[in-house]
Design a protein around this motif. Structure first.
Motif, PDB file in Angstrom:
ATOM      1  N   GLN A 114      65.347  -3.002  73.616  1.00 27.26           N
ATOM      2  CA  GLN A 114      66.721  -2.735  73.192  1.00 27.26           C
ATOM      3  C   GLN A 114      67.373  -1.749  74.151  1.00 27.26           C
ATOM      4  O   GLN A 114      66.688  -0.883  74.715  1.00 27.26           O
ATOM      5  CB  GLN A 114      66.756  -2.103  71.787  1.00 27.26           C
ATOM      6  N   ALA A 165      71.456   1.573  71.365  1.00 29.91           N
ATOM      7  CA  ALA A 165      71.204   0.771  70.157  1.00 29.91           C
ATOM      8  C   ALA A 165      69.882   1.172  69.519  1.00 29.91           C
ATOM      9  O   ALA A 165      69.752   1.228  68.283  1.00 29.91           O
ATOM     10  CB  ALA A 165      71.189  -0.719  70.518  1.00 29.91           C
ATOM     11  N   LEU A 166      68.881   1.465  70.343  1.00 29.81           N
ATOM     12  CA  LEU A 166      67.564   1.843  69.837  1.00 29.81           C
ATOM     13  C   LEU A 166      67.609   3.162  69.084  1.00 29.81           C
ATOM     14  O   LEU A 166      67.108   3.265  67.956  1.00 29.81           O
ATOM     15  CB  LEU A 166      66.585   1.936  71.003  1.00 29.81           C
TER      16      LEU A 166
END
Length: 547
Positions: A194, A198-199
């Motif tokens: 990712q 986003a992670l």
């Protein structure tokens, strides 16, 4: 994000206990450190004590609005590294990673990763700054000094590994490396599959309810705080691109960071956060001993327990997060001003964790002694090769770098001069014979000055005292000691986790390292034996007993 060599924050180690603090009481404590500070800085501060939280928003001029408030997101700098460690800990819990894995296994095939006599860099070396990698990647092109990371690409980051030759085995020496931390950030995102933002949003921000924390995508209702230099002028935000942002690119409000600390102390709303809380506990476990570190957390003793702390700094911001797991007590300090060169936030953070630690005090404008001004007037050569002219202007000084305009210098009650127009520090030094010199601090570096008319400097002759008289370990603060010994007929010193540096005798029981602006004054007991030393640097004095 880069600490100054041997610039020491406040003592952490002290005993005592503390009770819950009200918002008003916390404001009063912060004002002791901040009110009237010549930087004009503003602080957002929270003290977590069990289930209670005190908060305050204070500025040096006595106001907090509209400059900062509950909706203000601050750059937290290197505190972001502890969050990257939390993401790695979750990969470890899922069986996708191990601290004993080589860094090379997490990078694209064919990436040239240096080794030392066949010994690879492991992830445990990266999270304890013992990888042996330099502070910054060699191919980092700084197109804008006010936003130094903005032009860095993953390709340049990875290619820079091929430019490194390790000079020691990984794991043997502490050397703070943003280069290694950028690689870890990139590697964690690659392994998780990712993008980093986003992670971290899915794995950390959302489970802890850090709804206003972000890297590049600012949520609605959040106001990006404006950063400031120590002279009070505004400075642009830093940009750390893409998957490298885990080195220092997180922005967060005070309440976001309160939830982060509460998670570190084992509390978060909802059962969905349980795996994350376990991962946070993993990041707190010791990984290395010299200096004591967990996964990107510094460990220091406090009243027979251990506290975990990390400071952060960008071009216009400073931050500190610390907590005592045993007492369930934590502190968050976020400032909209870069204070690293002026000692950082360590004294206030230590005091809030334990009230018997000194709170520190503001730097206030002052009039320099006339003798000091006269002693500095003249032409000087900096160790970097630049020539500057110091001249008296009324009760103050001006500085004229060769080929540049003349700049006025202010003076504060910590004993330092500073340019009014830009970020730097001139720290005067007085030799045993009464003469003056100075060290120029700028951009994370320290440059000793010598008079342009002086002959080439030579090391002072040591007094007729055996160097072995001074040898020993002097604890300056918990987890941070100065080891003094001799080599090649000269005294030398080595701070915990840093390289050794030579010392020149400047007087009876007095030695100096001009390149770092350091003076060591050894003290003797009634029996004539050396019992302690004082370290003088950048207006600070730390004392350490001989072990």
């Amino acid at each position: 994000m880069l600490p100054n060599t041997l610039t020491l924050a406040a003592m952490l180690a002290i005993s005592g206990s503390a009770s819950a603090t009200t918002d008003a009481a916390l404001a009063g404590i912060v004002d002791q450190r901040l009110a009237g500070d010549r930087t004009g800085a503003c602080f957002s501060v929270a003290l977590i004590d069990g289930d209670s939280v005190a908060r305050t928003y204070r500025c040096a001029d006595g106001t907090a609005t509209p400059r900062i408030g509950t909706d203000s997101a601050f750059e937290i700098g290197s505190v972001s590294k502890t969050m990257t460690a939390a993401l790695l800990a979750q990969l470890i819990a899922d069986g996708q990673a191990s601290l004993d894995d080589p860094l090379s296994a997490y990078l694209p095939a064919g990436t040239a990763v240096p080794t030392f006599e066949g010994q690879p860099i492991l992830l445990r070396h990266v999270v304890t700054h013992t990888s042996g990698l330099p502070a910054l990647p060699a191919r980092m092109q700084i197109t804008n000094p006010a936003d130094p990371y903005a032009a860095l690409t993953p390709e340049a980051l990875l290619a820079s590994l091929g430019d490194v030759t390790l000079t020691r085995a990984p794991g043997t020496q502490f050397e703070y490396s943003n280069f290694a931390s950028m690689l870890l950030s990139y590697a964690v995102a690659q392994r998780a599959g990712q993008p980093f933002e986003a992670l971290i949003d899915a794995q950390l921000f959302a489970p802890l309810g850090m709804t206003h924390a972000y890297i590049a995508q600012r949520p609605d209702g959040v106001r990006a705080a404006v950063g400031h230099l120590p002279n009070g002028s505004e400075t642009p935000a830093w940009t750390i691109p893409g998957d490298m942002a885990g080195v220092g690119g997180v922005r967060a409000t005070l309440d976001d960071m309160v939830r982060y600390v509460q998670g570190q102390l084992g509390h978060a709303d909802g059962s969905a956060a349980a795996p994350l809380l376990a991962a946070l506990q993993t990041t707190q476990q010791p990984v290395s001993e010299q200096p004591p570190m967990a996964m990107n957390w510094m460990i220091a003793p406090l009243a027979g327990r251990s506290v975990l702390m990390h400071e952060g700094g960008t071009g216009g911001f400073s931050s500190l997060v610390g907590f005592d797991p045993e007492r369930r007590r934590g502190v968050v300090i976020l400032s909209d001003t870069s204070l690293t060169a002026l000692g950082g936030l360590g004294s206030l953070g230590a005091h809030l964790l334990d009230p018997s630690a000194p709170v520190g005090k503001p730097r206030k404008l002052a009039t320099p002694p006339s003798e000091l001004v006269d002693g500095l007037v003249g032409t000087w050569q900096l160790s970097a090769g630049m020539q500057v002219e110091l001249a008296r202007k009324g009760d103050a000084l001006t500085i004229h770098p060769a080929g540049q305009p003349i700049f006025e210098l202010g003076y504060d009650d910590a004993g330092d001069f500073f340019p009014v127009q830009f970020d730097a520090l001139l720290s005067p030094k007085r030799a045993a014979d009464g003469s003056y010199s100075f060290v120029w601090h700028q951009g994370g570096g320290a440059m000793a000055a010598t008079r342009a008319t002086d002959a080439a400097p030579t090391a002072a002759q040591a007094p007729d005292v055996p160097l072995a008289d001074y040898a020993g370990d002097y604890t300056l603060m918990p987890g941070f000691a100065l080891k003094v010994d001799s080599a090649d007929g000269r005294l030398r010193a080595q701070a915990t986790g840093q390289g050794a540096f030579p010392l020149d005798a400047t007087g009876a029981d007095t030695f100096a390292a001009p390149a770092f602006g350091i003076e060591l004054r050894f003290q003797r007991g009634t029996d004539g034996e050396v019992t302690a030393l004082e370290l003088h640097q950048a207006g600070q004095v730390l004392r350490g007993a001989r072990g």
